[in-house]
Each structure stands twice: as C-alpha cells, then as structure tokens.
Scaffold this active site. Structure first.
Site, PDB file in Angstrom:
ATOM      1  N   LYS A  95      29.204  46.186  44.947  1.00  0.00           N
ATOM      2  CA  LYS A  95      27.841  45.738  45.224  1.00  0.00           C
ATOM      3  C   LYS A  95      27.529  44.594  44.280  1.00  0.00           C
ATOM      4  O   LYS A  95      28.139  44.453  43.217  1.00  0.00           O
ATOM      5  CB  LYS A  95      26.848  46.874  44.983  1.00  0.00           C
ATOM      6  CG  LYS A  95      25.550  46.719  45.754  1.00  0.00           C
ATOM      7  CD  LYS A  95      25.689  47.146  47.207  1.00  0.00           C
ATOM      8  CE  LYS A  95      24.334  47.120  47.898  1.00  0.00           C
ATOM      9  NZ  LYS A  95      24.408  47.631  49.279  1.00  0.00           N
ATOM     10  N   GLY A 197      11.386  46.718  57.410  1.00  0.00           N
ATOM     11  CA  GLY A 197      12.235  45.530  57.448  1.00  0.00           C
ATOM     12  C   GLY A 197      13.038  45.530  58.738  1.00  0.00           C
ATOM     13  O   GLY A 197      12.703  46.223  59.700  1.00  0.00           O
TER      14      GLY A 197
END
Length: 374
Positions: A95, A197
């Site tokens: 990540k 979102g």
C-alpha cells in the site's frame, strides 16, 4: 514511536519514505509481502493532519498527522496481503499513502514524481487507485513507471476498480443476509451505507435493484444529492449512521468506525461494508460483535472486488468482463466459509479470516524458499 516491535509493522518486508521538494511529494510505500506475487495495493492521498489542526498547534498537528500516515499505510499494507491471499490472487500485499490534500497537491507533476519513486522498487510494488486518487492521477504516475494498474485504455487497462469493489460488497451482503437472516433475497432489507464515494454509490445501485431500503450519509452534500437523484433514500447525519435501526450497516468511508465509542450503539444484525480497517482493534471489536450476535464480514474479504479486477493488468493478461465478474462473485462463497468456521469454533470472523490468510501466505513463503534452495 516504536516501529519494528509494533503489530502493524510485523512481517513487513520493506517500508520506503519518499519526498520530492519540487512537487511537494511526501509519500510512504509499504510492502508487506511478496510471497504470492508482486505487492499490489492502492495509493491513498489524504491530509492526515487536518483533524489535528482543529485542536493542536500546527507543528504538533503535522507530527501527529505523519504518525497517523505511518500507522495507516502499515495496516493497509498488511490488509492487502490478507485480501489478496483470501481472494486467491497471484499478488502480494502493499500500500502507499501520499500525505496532503489531493485537491491542492494532486498535480500531474507530483504524480510523476511518485511514479519515479515506485519505479525505484523495480516491480516489487504495483500502485492502484484508492481514496483521494483517480485513474487520471495514476495515468500521470504511469508516465514515469510501468508499475501502475487500474488504468483506463491500453491493451490490458481495467479502469476504475470501484464498480468491482461495489459488486463484491453487494454479493458479500447477500451471503451475510442468507447466513444470519436465512433469506435468499434483499427485498425490504434495510441497509445503512456510510460514505457515498464511487463504491458507495455503485453499491446503492445494486441494493436498490435488489429491493433493499437504503439509509445514507456523507460529509459531502454533492454525493448525497447524486444518490437522491437516482432514487429514494433516507438521509441521516454522519454521526448517527452507525446507530440507525437497520438490518445491515455498511461502512464505506475511512476505517476505525467500529470502536468502543460506536459499538454499543449499533442496532444492525450484520456489518458488511467496503471500508478498510473497520475494526479499531483486531480481535477485540469483532469478538464483542460476535457476543452480541452481530455478524461481521471481514473487510478485506468483502471489499476485494477492486483488486480482483486488476490482477490481470499486473500480469498483462486479457480477461473478459464475464470472467472477471465470476471471480468477484466468489467473495460470497469465501465469506460463507468464514461464517461457518466462526459458528463452529465460536470465535470471531476477523480472527478466523486472519488465520486463513496467514496460513496461505506462510505456505507460499515456504514454497518460495524451497524452490530457491533447489
């Protein structure tokens, strides 16, 4: 702040801090495991100091923000290893986070600088989209590195992973409702969605088509209006969404919403959402949920649709939409195995999933070492 002895850092292969003065880039790339393949995970672009500026001097706020960023990228990276393992992918876990406000700092120049940092890792990490980044921003990064996925266009581009993430969460909700409520449909099931979102809005589309009743919230009014323009929804404020009377609570914003402050207020029978790191403390909140009879769908299992969709891009393989969707829909089967094991062993679903993932990664590491010794 301790690093090597912290639970979040444990077993990470590499953590890289990156900066570029010209563009303003401040980033961290965390590679948790490459046992199953190249570490692959999204790039989060977030102003970690913003919440601290409300109550602390600017220098303290910035320091606390950087500490939050380190903690976030380590947890997210480890979560990606587990996510990719449980999804049966040929990908390891990694990540990255870019520190700052993407609306102010997210320029093509900064993303190209970030691409150069990724390129230095030589393919051990592939970046994808996450909170605060978009396919366009990743396209800018791809100008300086080949190790980016989730791009639009090209021979192998898979585009925005959000629709696949939403599909995976939807099929996970179906599996959860069947397991806990004994129902094969969602008609009339009340689902509270926190965060509207891309993923949250796609999820609501699926839920509406299945006949579910949706309750929604977001800190951005435009997102709420977008949802209302496409159908009916009950709107509540962000600070009460977790406590509404519903069947399913679906956290689809940032993590940590399942914590000592919120747990006692939850009325849902099922928690199944797209957010990463929903539990503030692994093995604690999920056990408390289990004791209350609330079924928790481990976040990195249910939200794996996006990374499933980009695996073919990493390996430069063509995959049609039907085959990709079929892989995403297997998320429901994986969750059912976890739920059944949790019931049988009377242990929390999060712990069960972690142990399954760790076993997969350990065996892959053992095989890797054995092959290297031959």
């Amino acid at each position: 702040m301790p690093v090597f002895d912290s639970r979040s850092f444990r077993n990470h292969e590499q953590v890289v801090f990156c900066s570029d003065e010209a563009s303003g880039l401040k980033a961290i790339i965390a590679v948790h495991s490459t046992a199953l393949g190249p570490a692959t995970g999204g790039t989060r672009f977030w102003d970690y100091a913003a919440i601290h500026r409300r109550s602390a001097p600017i220098d303290i706020a910035e320091t606390r923000g950087e500490q939050d960023a380190v903690y976030d990228v380590l947890r997210l990276s480890r979560g990606m290893s587990f996510k990719n393992a449980m999804a049966g992918l040929r990908l390891g876990g990694g990540k990255s986070v870019i520190i700052g406000n993407p609306k102010e700092l997210g320029t093509p120049e900064l993303m190209r600088a970030f691409g150069r940092m990724i390129n230095r890792l030589g393919g051990s990490y592939y970046a994808a989209e996450d909170v605060g980044t978009s396919p366009d921003m990743l396209a800018a990064a791809s100008e300086t590195t080949d190790f980016v996925c989730g791009l639009d266009g090209g021979d192998f581009g898979t585009g925005d992973p959000s629709p696949h993430t939403a599909l995976g969460v939807f099929t996970g909700i179906q599996a959860s409702v069947k397991h806990r409520l004994g129902r094969d449909d969602l008609n009339g099931v009340r689902v509270a969605v926190q965060g509207l979102g891309h993923v949250g809005q796609y999820l609501i589309d699926h839920l509406r088509r299945a006949g579910a009743k949706v309750i929604v919230t977001d800190i951005v009014d435009a997102n709420i209006q977008s949802v209302l323009a496409r159908g009916e929804a009950e709107v509540v404020s962000p600070d009460v969404i977790h406590a509404v009377d519903c069947d399913v609570y679906a956290p689809c914003a940032l993590g940590g919403t399942l914590n000592p402050k919120t747990l006692g207020d939850i009325k849902a029978t099922i928690i199944a959402g797209a957010a990463n790191n929903q539990l503030e403390t692994e093995g604690k909140e999920d056990e408390q949920l289990r004791q209350r009879g609330i079924l928790y769908a481990p976040d990195y299992v249910i939200n794996a649709g996006g990374i499933i969709s980009v695996e073919s891009e990493v390996y430069k393989e063509k995959m049609d939409a039907i085959a990709r969707e079929a892989k995403v829909l297997r998320i429901g089967e994986t969750l059912t195995k976890i739920f059944n094991a949790s019931d049988k062993e009377t242990r929390p679903t999060g712990v069960i999933a972690n142990e399954m993932a760790e076993t997969i990664i350990r065996k892959a590491n053992e095989a890797k070492l054995a092959n290297a010794a031959e």
